[in-house]
Design an enzyme around this catalytic site. Structure first.
Site, PDB file in Angstrom:
ATOM      1  CB  SER A   7      44.104  45.186  37.438  1.00  0.00           C
ATOM      2  OG  SER A   7      44.853  44.082  37.918  1.00  0.00           O
ATOM      3  CG  HIS A  32      40.276  43.447  37.734  1.00  0.00           C
ATOM      4  ND1 HIS A  32      38.853  42.771  37.731  1.00  0.00           N
ATOM      5  CD2 HIS A  32      41.043  42.497  37.242  1.00  0.00           C
ATOM      6  CE1 HIS A  32      39.448  41.604  37.135  1.00  0.00           C
ATOM      7  NE2 HIS A  32      40.509  41.242  36.933  1.00  0.00           N
ATOM      8  CG  ASP A  34      44.009  40.239  37.998  1.00  0.00           C
ATOM      9  OD1 ASP A  34      43.053  39.747  37.586  1.00  0.00           O
ATOM     10  OD2 ASP A  34      44.587  41.412  37.913  1.00  0.00           O
ATOM     11  CG  MET A  36      47.421  35.423  39.352  1.00  0.00           C
ATOM     12  SD  MET A  36      48.383  36.277  38.304  1.00  0.00           S
ATOM     13  CE  MET A  36      47.616  37.740  37.526  1.00  0.00           C
ATOM     14  CG  HIS A  65      40.058  37.576  36.937  1.00  0.00           C
ATOM     15  ND1 HIS A  65      40.846  37.828  35.810  1.00  0.00           N
ATOM     16  CD2 HIS A  65      39.767  36.189  36.519  1.00  0.00           C
ATOM     17  CE1 HIS A  65      41.149  37.378  34.942  1.00  0.00           C
ATOM     18  NE2 HIS A  65      40.391  36.206  35.265  1.00  0.00           N
ATOM     19  CG  MET A  67      43.361  34.635  36.272  1.00  0.00           C
ATOM     20  SD  MET A  67      44.560  35.739  35.761  1.00  0.00           S
ATOM     21  CE  MET A  67      44.321  37.088  36.923  1.00  0.00           C
ATOM     22  CG  MET A 136      41.093  36.164  30.439  1.00  0.00           C
ATOM     23  SD  MET A 136      41.233  37.488  31.770  1.00  0.00           S
ATOM     24  CE  MET A 136      43.102  37.580  31.327  1.00  0.00           C
ATOM     25  CG  ASP A 175      41.914  41.432  33.026  1.00  0.00           C
ATOM     26  OD1 ASP A 175      42.630  42.081  32.683  1.00  0.00           O
ATOM     27  OD2 ASP A 175      42.023  40.839  34.154  1.00  0.00           O
TER      28      ASP A 175
END
Length: 214
Positions: A7, A32, A34, A36, A65, A67, A136, A175
């Site tokens: 990540s 990966h 993330d 956000m 991913h 979020m 998660m 994760d």
């Protein structure tokens, strides 16, 4: 087969291209990403424009991913950026089935992530159509947190759910807090995609760290 997904949340943001090259050469299977938005989670990271800029850095699959609130607004941009997986949070989707359909129509593999306290059973109606379930094992929003032990039970439940609906293609990803101490238990429970941030990018020898997790 175990897939190691470093990540970049734990990478040096001032030299992301170099960091991705480094873990690619070190044996990573997937990158990966993330995303956000400082609303669904407290932190703010990056969006499709940064991912598009990073796409030429590696041929490895990109695993996005989300979020974020309103994840449906990101899908077209991520498709254009060249991602292979998009995972949205069950908790962020008012119309989850519709969002998953939108991802599939964009030609991208679709997944659903579950926060630690969200039951696996909430995916019973969509499990047959998923390519990934993301468990998660920390509360989302920050890297470097400790692994939540009951995530192992949820991995087992996800495996049972997929088997019950006859979905043999979907993978289970984990994760949060995945490192050399927790990886074996995660694999034993049935996860095959392991997201690792600080366990890889915090290591002096990234190749050795990836091999150890595998």
């Amino acid at each position: 087969m175990i897939t190691i997904c470093p990540s970049i949340l734990s990478a040096d943001f001032s030299r992301l291209a170099e960091e991705i090259h480094n873990v690619d050469a070190g044996g990573a299977d997937c990158i990966h990403l993330d995303l956000m938005d400082a609303h669904f989670v407290p932190n703010l990271t990056f969006g499709p424009a940064v991912i598009k800029a990073l796409r030429p850095c590696t041929k490895l699959p990109f695993d996005a991913h989300l979020m974020v609130e309103h994840p449906e607004t990101y899908i077209d941009g991520l498709a254009a950026a060249g991602v292979q997986y998009i995972t949205v949070h069950q908790e962020a989707c008012v119309h989850l089935d519709r969002v998953l359909q939108q991802i599939r129509e964009a030609g991208i593999k679709c997944g659903v992530a579950l926060n630690p306290a969200t039951p696996v059973a909430t995916l019973s109606c969509v499990a047959a159509d998923l390519d990934m379930i993301l468990i998660m094992s920390v509360n989302p929003g920050f890297g470097g947190q400790k692994f939540i032990p009951y995530a192992l039970d949820k991995i087992l439940e996800a495996k049972e759910l997929l088997a019950a609906c006859g979905n043999t293609r979907a993978v289970i990803e984990v994760d949060g807090g995945v490192n050399q101490e927790t990886a074996q238990a995660v694999k034993d429970a049935g996860a095959t995609f392991l997201v690792a941030g600080s366990a890889v990018f915090g290591a002096k020898n990234r190749s050795a760290a990836i091999a150890s997790l595998r």
